[in-house]
Design a protein around this motif. Sequence first.
Motif: not given
Length: 131
Positions: A50-54, A62-65, A83-93, A117-120
């Motif tokens: 999450l730290s790498a994604t947000r 980058s979050g997956r790696s 199994h790792i699933s990462v999502t990111r949009d404009v507001e949240r990751a 989870a947290g805000p971008v």
Amino acid sequence: MERARDDRGAVTTEIVLVLPLLFTLVLVIAQVTVWAHATHMAQATASHALSATRVEDGTVQSGRSDAQRVLDQLGHGPLRGAHISVTRDVERASVRVEGTATSVVPFLHLPVHAEAAGPVEKFHLADQAAP
């Protein structure tokens, strides 16, 4: 003398009944410990990913790696089939890690999952207009 003959084999019977229960209890305690460690590994992985994604320039890749790097560093002991699933949009990751704990008790496969989870992050320039 008669009473002593009636107690023959009592200790053997008690051992035959008690020892399997004791061994089962030890195995269940070991299984719970392995499951707790696997859950901790999954949570640490999700947190780092999450730290790498947000971050502002972060991506899903980058979050997956980062998650895979953390799992490689922690080793593949108690957490199996991660199994790792990462999502990111404009507001949240968000990051979700799922797997199973290594089985100590035969045929018992406890599921492990963790989410973070947290805000971008967004940086805004301060107004430069001074009164």
